[in-house]
Design a protein around this motif. Sequence first.
Motif, PDB file in Angstrom:
ATOM      1  N   ALA A 158      -7.054  10.173 -22.562  1.00  0.00           N
ATOM      2  CA  ALA A 158      -8.196  10.106 -21.658  1.00  0.00           C
ATOM      3  C   ALA A 158      -8.861   8.736 -21.712  1.00  0.00           C
ATOM      4  O   ALA A 158      -9.287   8.191 -20.684  1.00  0.00           O
ATOM      5  N   ALA A 159      -8.956   8.164 -22.907  1.00  0.00           N
ATOM      6  CA  ALA A 159      -9.567   6.844 -23.054  1.00  0.00           C
ATOM      7  C   ALA A 159      -8.746   5.780 -22.331  1.00  0.00           C
ATOM      8  O   ALA A 159      -9.301   4.853 -21.727  1.00  0.00           O
ATOM      9  N   LYS A 160      -7.422   5.908 -22.388  1.00  0.00           N
ATOM     10  CA  LYS A 160      -6.561   4.947 -21.689  1.00  0.00           C
ATOM     11  C   LYS A 160      -6.716   5.080 -20.173  1.00  0.00           C
ATOM     12  O   LYS A 160      -6.717   4.079 -19.452  1.00  0.00           O
ATOM     13  N   VAL A 161      -6.857   6.309 -19.700  1.00  0.00           N
ATOM     14  CA  VAL A 161      -7.089   6.521 -18.264  1.00  0.00           C
ATOM     15  C   VAL A 161      -8.418   5.901 -17.855  1.00  0.00           C
ATOM     16  O   VAL A 161      -8.530   5.244 -16.803  1.00  0.00           O
ATOM     17  N   ALA A 162      -9.445   6.077 -18.680  1.00  0.00           N
ATOM     18  CA  ALA A 162     -10.759   5.496 -18.391  1.00  0.00           C
ATOM     19  C   ALA A 162     -10.672   3.973 -18.320  1.00  0.00           C
ATOM     20  O   ALA A 162     -11.266   3.346 -17.434  1.00  0.00           O
ATOM     21  N   ALA A 163      -9.931   3.371 -19.249  1.00  0.00           N
ATOM     22  CA  ALA A 163      -9.779   1.914 -19.251  1.00  0.00           C
ATOM     23  C   ALA A 163      -9.036   1.439 -18.008  1.00  0.00           C
ATOM     24  O   ALA A 163      -9.390   0.413 -17.414  1.00  0.00           O
ATOM     25  N   ALA A 164      -8.004   2.187 -17.607  1.00  0.00           N
ATOM     26  CA  ALA A 164      -7.264   1.820 -16.401  1.00  0.00           C
ATOM     27  C   ALA A 164      -8.139   1.935 -15.159  1.00  0.00           C
ATOM     28  O   ALA A 164      -8.086   1.081 -14.260  1.00  0.00           O
ATOM     29  N   LEU A 165      -8.975   2.988 -15.105  1.00  0.00           N
ATOM     30  CA  LEU A 165      -9.896   3.142 -13.982  1.00  0.00           C
ATOM     31  C   LEU A 165     -10.900   1.991 -13.936  1.00  0.00           C
ATOM     32  O   LEU A 165     -11.228   1.481 -12.857  1.00  0.00           O
ATOM     33  N   ALA A 166     -11.394   1.595 -15.112  1.00  0.00           N
ATOM     34  CA  ALA A 166     -12.360   0.489 -15.163  1.00  0.00           C
ATOM     35  C   ALA A 166     -11.738  -0.800 -14.650  1.00  0.00           C
ATOM     36  O   ALA A 166     -12.360  -1.559 -13.892  1.00  0.00           O
ATOM     37  N   GLU A 167     -10.494  -1.057 -15.050  1.00  0.00           N
ATOM     38  CA  GLU A 167      -9.804  -2.265 -14.575  1.00  0.00           C
ATOM     39  C   GLU A 167      -9.566  -2.194 -13.073  1.00  0.00           C
ATOM     40  O   GLU A 167      -9.769  -3.178 -12.351  1.00  0.00           O
ATOM     41  N   ALA A 168      -9.163  -1.020 -12.593  1.00  0.00           N
ATOM     42  CA  ALA A 168      -8.933  -0.849 -11.158  1.00  0.00           C
ATOM     43  C   ALA A 168     -10.223  -1.047 -10.365  1.00  0.00           C
ATOM     44  O   ALA A 168     -10.218  -1.668  -9.287  1.00  0.00           O
ATOM     45  N   ALA A 169     -11.332  -0.541 -10.894  1.00  0.00           N
ATOM     46  CA  ALA A 169     -12.623  -0.701 -10.213  1.00  0.00           C
ATOM     47  C   ALA A 169     -13.013  -2.170 -10.133  1.00  0.00           C
ATOM     48  O   ALA A 169     -13.477  -2.640  -9.084  1.00  0.00           O
ATOM     49  N   ARG A 170     -12.827  -2.899 -11.229  1.00  0.00           N
ATOM     50  CA  ARG A 170     -13.160  -4.337 -11.227  1.00  0.00           C
ATOM     51  C   ARG A 170     -12.306  -5.092 -10.215  1.00  0.00           C
ATOM     52  O   ARG A 170     -12.811  -5.941  -9.457  1.00  0.00           O
ATOM     53  N   LYS A 171     -11.022  -4.792 -10.176  1.00  0.00           N
ATOM     54  CA  LYS A 171     -10.126  -5.486  -9.247  1.00  0.00           C
ATOM     55  C   LYS A 171     -10.448  -5.132  -7.799  1.00  0.00           C
ATOM     56  O   LYS A 171     -10.376  -5.979  -6.911  1.00  0.00           O
ATOM     57  N   THR A 172     -10.805  -3.879  -7.575  1.00  0.00           N
ATOM     58  CA  THR A 172     -11.158  -3.450  -6.217  1.00  0.00           C
ATOM     59  C   THR A 172     -12.393  -4.176  -5.709  1.00  0.00           C
ATOM     60  O   THR A 172     -12.439  -4.646  -4.562  1.00  0.00           O
ATOM     61  N   GLU A 173     -13.412  -4.273  -6.556  1.00  0.00           N
ATOM     62  CA  GLU A 173     -14.644  -4.945  -6.159  1.00  0.00           C
ATOM     63  C   GLU A 173     -14.451  -6.448  -5.992  1.00  0.00           C
ATOM     64  O   GLU A 173     -15.065  -7.067  -5.127  1.00  0.00           O
ATOM     65  N   SER A 174     -13.595  -7.044  -6.813  1.00  0.00           N
ATOM     66  CA  SER A 174     -13.412  -8.502  -6.764  1.00  0.00           C
ATOM     67  C   SER A 174     -12.454  -8.936  -5.667  1.00  0.00           C
ATOM     68  O   SER A 174     -12.548 -10.059  -5.162  1.00  0.00           O
ATOM     69  N   ASP A 175     -11.520  -8.064  -5.281  1.00  0.00           N
ATOM     70  CA  ASP A 175     -10.530  -8.434  -4.257  1.00  0.00           C
ATOM     71  C   ASP A 175     -10.223  -7.219  -3.379  1.00  0.00           C
ATOM     72  O   ASP A 175      -9.172  -6.590  -3.504  1.00  0.00           O
ATOM     73  N   PRO A 176     -11.141  -6.875  -2.470  1.00  0.00           N
ATOM     74  CA  PRO A 176     -10.931  -5.703  -1.618  1.00  0.00           C
ATOM     75  C   PRO A 176      -9.658  -5.778  -0.787  1.00  0.00           C
ATOM     76  O   PRO A 176      -9.027  -4.743  -0.529  1.00  0.00           O
ATOM     77  N   GLN A 177      -9.273  -6.968  -0.368  1.00  0.00           N
ATOM     78  CA  GLN A 177      -8.079  -7.089   0.463  1.00  0.00           C
ATOM     79  C   GLN A 177      -6.821  -6.705  -0.311  1.00  0.00           C
ATOM     80  O   GLN A 177      -5.933  -6.018   0.211  1.00  0.00           O
ATOM     81  N   ALA A 178      -6.744  -7.124  -1.568  1.00  0.00           N
ATOM     82  CA  ALA A 178      -5.604  -6.751  -2.402  1.00  0.00           C
ATOM     83  C   ALA A 178      -5.594  -5.240  -2.649  1.00  0.00           C
ATOM     84  O   ALA A 178      -4.531  -4.597  -2.645  1.00  0.00           O
ATOM     85  N   ALA A 179      -6.784  -4.684  -2.869  1.00  0.00           N
ATOM     86  CA  ALA A 179      -6.879  -3.236  -3.057  1.00  0.00           C
ATOM     87  C   ALA A 179      -6.436  -2.500  -1.798  1.00  0.00           C
ATOM     88  O   ALA A 179      -5.757  -1.471  -1.865  1.00  0.00           O
ATOM     89  N   ALA A 180      -6.810  -3.039  -0.647  1.00  0.00           N
ATOM     90  CA  ALA A 180      -6.433  -2.424   0.622  1.00  0.00           C
ATOM     91  C   ALA A 180      -4.926  -2.469   0.833  1.00  0.00           C
ATOM     92  O   ALA A 180      -4.321  -1.502   1.311  1.00  0.00           O
TER      93      ALA A 180
END
Length: 236
Positions: free
Chosen positions: A142-164
């Motif tokens: 669960a902790a690893k999933v939380a860390a992956a979600l946190a990284e994904a959230a940071r990347k999404t906010e910093s580069d919406p086009q890449a996330a899209a």
Amino acid sequence: MAGNSDATTIGLLGQNPDLRSLLVYEDSGRYLKVVLAPDVKSPSEIRKMAVVPGLSELAATRFLESKGIKPGSVEFVTADPAEIPALTKKGDVDAYVLWEPWPAKGAELGLRIQETTGDYGLSYQHWLLSTSSWLKDHKDVAAKVAAALAEAARKTESDPQAAAQATQDAAKIPTAQTVNAVKEIDFAVRDFTAEDLKGYEDTARFYSDTGKLKARPDVTRAVQRGWLSDNTEVSR
């Protein structure tokens, strides 16, 4: 593990008392919107609203209350989200409150976006969910999933086009839809706050007061305050 909105999950707690919410990973008062039929000039003219059980129905109820309209005076028509813009265009219902892309789809049909849920004080969140029985032996996963979600959230906010682009590749969702979503949703992994709990208790009251559940959902047991900071480095 799974993700779901706070309102929908709280409605499931009576049948699933083993559910546990570990953290918030998205939050918004702008993503759900109130949409009215073209001939509905004022909320007071609403006689029927299309709803999806859970978050949509809660948002519709709170919208009516914010306008001084008794929810019982308006008929709620349960429908699939994809059907609702067309039902409103046909005049089968007068309004709805839904997440994107259904407000935008309604606007394309000539419907009118009235406001967002945040305009009347309602936000939604998405929770990372597990069960207490599974979590007992899998905290490291669960902790690893939380860390992956946190990284994904940071990347999404910093580069919406890449996330899209990643979303389009994985789920065939148009990039413009995802870019717009990032503008309206705050993506971040965080622990629960005391203010969050007040909102969840209000949602729990909605389910019990309207008779949708026989007993009020036990939000305090389900929401694991401090789990993120206790089990990961994400919030430190």
